[in-house]
Design a protein around this motif. Structure first.
Motif, mmCIF file in Angstrom:
data_model
loop_
_atom_site.group_PDB
_atom_site.id
_atom_site.type_symbol
_atom_site.label_atom_id
_atom_site.label_comp_id
_atom_site.label_asym_id
_atom_site.label_seq_id
_atom_site.Cartn_x
_atom_site.Cartn_y
_atom_site.Cartn_z
ATOM 1 N N SER A 113 11.605 -1.784 7.286
ATOM 2 C CA SER A 113 11.700 -2.582 6.060
ATOM 3 C C SER A 113 10.698 -2.094 5.020
ATOM 4 O O SER A 113 11.027 -1.950 3.838
ATOM 5 C CB SER A 113 11.451 -4.061 6.370
ATOM 6 N N ALA A 114 9.467 -1.824 5.454
ATOM 7 C CA ALA A 114 8.438 -1.350 4.533
ATOM 8 C C ALA A 114 8.807 0.008 3.945
ATOM 9 O O ALA A 114 8.667 0.243 2.737
ATOM 10 C CB ALA A 114 7.094 -1.270 5.252
ATOM 11 N N VAL A 115 9.293 0.911 4.797
ATOM 12 C CA VAL A 115 9.678 2.247 4.330
ATOM 13 C C VAL A 115 10.860 2.164 3.372
ATOM 14 O O VAL A 115 10.875 2.829 2.320
ATOM 15 C CB VAL A 115 10.006 3.157 5.527
ATOM 16 N N ALA A 116 11.845 1.337 3.691
ATOM 17 C CA ALA A 116 13.026 1.204 2.834
ATOM 18 C C ALA A 116 12.652 0.650 1.465
ATOM 19 O O ALA A 116 13.121 1.149 0.424
ATOM 20 C CB ALA A 116 14.057 0.301 3.508
ATOM 21 N N LEU A 117 11.796 -0.361 1.431
ATOM 22 C CA LEU A 117 11.381 -0.940 0.155
ATOM 23 C C LEU A 117 10.563 0.051 -0.665
ATOM 24 O O LEU A 117 10.727 0.159 -1.888
ATOM 25 C CB LEU A 117 10.585 -2.221 0.399
ATOM 26 N N ALA A 118 9.669 0.781 -0.011
ATOM 27 C CA ALA A 118 8.862 1.769 -0.721
ATOM 28 C C ALA A 118 9.726 2.897 -1.279
ATOM 29 O O ALA A 118 9.528 3.342 -2.419
ATOM 30 C CB ALA A 118 7.788 2.335 0.210
ATOM 31 N N LEU A 119 10.691 3.366 -0.488
ATOM 32 C CA LEU A 119 11.601 4.409 -0.975
ATOM 33 C C LEU A 119 12.421 3.909 -2.155
ATOM 34 O O LEU A 119 12.601 4.623 -3.156
ATOM 35 C CB LEU A 119 12.529 4.867 0.153
ATOM 36 N N GLY A 120 12.926 2.694 -2.058
ATOM 37 C CA GLY A 120 13.694 2.130 -3.163
ATOM 38 C C GLY A 120 12.856 2.007 -4.420
ATOM 39 O O GLY A 120 13.332 2.305 -5.530
ATOM 40 N N ALA A 121 11.591 1.604 -4.265
ATOM 41 C CA ALA A 121 10.713 1.443 -5.422
ATOM 42 C C ALA A 121 10.424 2.773 -6.103
ATOM 43 O O ALA A 121 10.489 2.885 -7.331
ATOM 44 C CB ALA A 121 9.404 0.772 -4.990
ATOM 45 N N ALA B 97 0.827 -1.207 0.000
ATOM 46 C CA ALA B 97 0.000 0.000 0.000
ATOM 47 C C ALA B 97 0.862 1.257 0.000
ATOM 48 O O ALA B 97 0.572 2.227 -0.719
ATOM 49 C CB ALA B 97 -0.920 -0.011 1.220
ATOM 50 N N LEU B 98 1.925 1.250 0.770
ATOM 51 C CA LEU B 98 2.819 2.407 0.846
ATOM 52 C C LEU B 98 3.530 2.632 -0.485
ATOM 53 O O LEU B 98 3.674 3.779 -0.938
ATOM 54 C CB LEU B 98 3.836 2.186 1.968
ATOM 55 N N THR B 99 3.958 1.563 -1.126
ATOM 56 C CA THR B 99 4.631 1.672 -2.421
ATOM 57 C C THR B 99 3.687 2.210 -3.488
ATOM 58 O O THR B 99 4.048 3.107 -4.263
ATOM 59 C CB THR B 99 5.177 0.301 -2.851
ATOM 60 N N LEU B 100 2.473 1.667 -3.549
ATOM 61 C CA LEU B 100 1.505 2.143 -4.532
ATOM 62 C C LEU B 100 1.147 3.605 -4.300
ATOM 63 O O LEU B 100 0.981 4.372 -5.255
ATOM 64 C CB LEU B 100 0.241 1.285 -4.469
ATOM 65 N N LEU B 101 1.035 3.997 -3.051
ATOM 66 C CA LEU B 101 0.745 5.392 -2.728
ATOM 67 C C LEU B 101 1.830 6.312 -3.270
ATOM 68 O O LEU B 101 1.543 7.348 -3.878
ATOM 69 C CB LEU B 101 0.619 5.541 -1.209
ATOM 70 N N GLY C 239 6.728 -5.532 -12.394
ATOM 71 C CA GLY C 239 6.709 -6.950 -12.050
ATOM 72 C C GLY C 239 7.420 -7.219 -10.738
ATOM 73 O O GLY C 239 6.988 -8.076 -9.953
ATOM 74 N N GLY C 240 8.508 -6.471 -10.475
ATOM 75 C CA GLY C 240 9.208 -6.606 -9.203
ATOM 76 C C GLY C 240 8.349 -6.185 -8.030
ATOM 77 O O GLY C 240 8.355 -6.832 -6.968
ATOM 78 N N VAL C 241 7.577 -5.105 -8.204
ATOM 79 C CA VAL C 241 6.670 -4.656 -7.145
ATOM 80 C C VAL C 241 5.602 -5.712 -6.883
ATOM 81 O O VAL C 241 5.247 -5.991 -5.731
ATOM 82 C CB VAL C 241 6.017 -3.312 -7.535
ATOM 83 N N VAL C 242 5.098 -6.326 -7.964
ATOM 84 C CA VAL C 242 4.098 -7.393 -7.812
ATOM 85 C C VAL C 242 4.699 -8.572 -7.037
ATOM 86 O O VAL C 242 4.060 -9.150 -6.153
ATOM 87 C CB VAL C 242 3.590 -7.858 -9.192
ATOM 88 N N GLY C 243 5.957 -8.905 -7.364
ATOM 89 C CA GLY C 243 6.618 -9.993 -6.652
ATOM 90 C C GLY C 243 6.770 -9.703 -5.167
ATOM 91 O O GLY C 243 6.557 -10.591 -4.323
ATOM 92 N N LEU C 244 7.129 -8.479 -4.834
ATOM 93 C CA LEU C 244 7.243 -8.097 -3.425
ATOM 94 C C LEU C 244 5.883 -8.156 -2.731
ATOM 95 O O LEU C 244 5.788 -8.555 -1.565
ATOM 96 C CB LEU C 244 7.830 -6.686 -3.319
#
Length: 243
Positions: A56-64, A3-7, A85-90
């Motif tokens: 972990s969630a914040v780091a992955l979202a920032l990287g994305a 959700a954070l990444t999509l936002l 596709g990588g975001v879908v995999g995560l």
């Protein structure tokens, strides 16, 4: 995390095309997306998630979002589709328990999915069309506004809004299990496009492509757009189920 990444991705892409300073200076859209991730991290920290899961969630979202911004500037459809596709995999790893990260609240999932369906889905659909062989056109956002980009007049350019509205509507109807309504929208879109496709089949593509190109473009663009709507609906469904 999903959700954070999509936002972040949805906010970045929407601001990048919104008339104003952010459209002239893309780094402002990136800055806003990074700020949204940090604010979202604070929201996650206030929940039941541990500090490690939140970081972990914040780091992955920032990287994305940083990777997505860099790829948007590079303009490579292969890399952007691969990044999605990588975001879908995560997301799959998150919801199957293979990846231990903080889950965003339902409201964040709703907002993130909605933002992604507005503009990020336009970007991805355009990339899929380019990968399928359609010439690159920076002014085209979806299969529905192909002719809007070719028309330099001042008339209605509804194609820029049809795609996002269609995806949002289909995602909502899917969450409501209103499958008959979803099928009706698909059928109605085909009926509206039928005269154009029939004309193309008889006389060849008016845009200079081979005979049948309009039908293929319609199918590829529509299927890509509908798949993104279904994916966003699934993200919200998982958030509701987890909540």
């Amino acid at each position: 995390m999903t959700a954070l990444t999509l936002l972040a991705l949805g906010l970045r892409d929407l601001l990048a095309v919104t008339p104003g300073r952010t459209s002239r200076h893309p780094w402002l859209a990136l800055l806003a997306a990074v700020g949204a991730v940090l604010i979202g991290g604070v929201v996650l920290a206030g929940g039941a998630a541990s500090a490690a899961e939140t970081l972990s969630a914040v780091a992955l979202a920032l990287g994305a979002v940083l990777a997505w911004h860099a790829l948007a500037r590079a303009g490579s459809p292969h890399l952007r589709v691969g990044a999605l596709g990588g975001v879908v995999g995560l997301a799959v790893a998150e919801h199957t328990g293979a990846l231990t990260v903080a889950h965003g609240p339902v409201g964040m999932a709703l907002l993130g999915a909605g933002l992604v369906l507005v503009e990020t889905a336009n970007v991805v659909t355009r990339d899929v069309l380019r990968l399928a062989g359609r010439p690159s056109t920076d002014d085209v956002h979806d299969a529905d506004d192909v002719h809007d980009a070719d028309d330099d007049g001042e008339g209605l350019r509804g194609g820029r809004f049809i795609g996002p509205m269609e995806r949002l509507l289909m995602a909502v109807l899917g969450l409501m299990a209103a499958w008959q309504a979803v099928a009706a929208i698909m059928a109605a879109k085909g009926i509206v496009r039928f005269p154009e496709i029939s004309k193309d089949a008889r006389a060849g593509d008016a845009k200079g492509g081979p005979m049948g190109a309009s039908a293929e473009e319609f199918l590829v663009g529509s299927l890509a757009s509908w798949t993104l709507a279904a994916g966003a609906g699934l993200v919200v469904h998982l958030a509701l189920a987890g909540g």
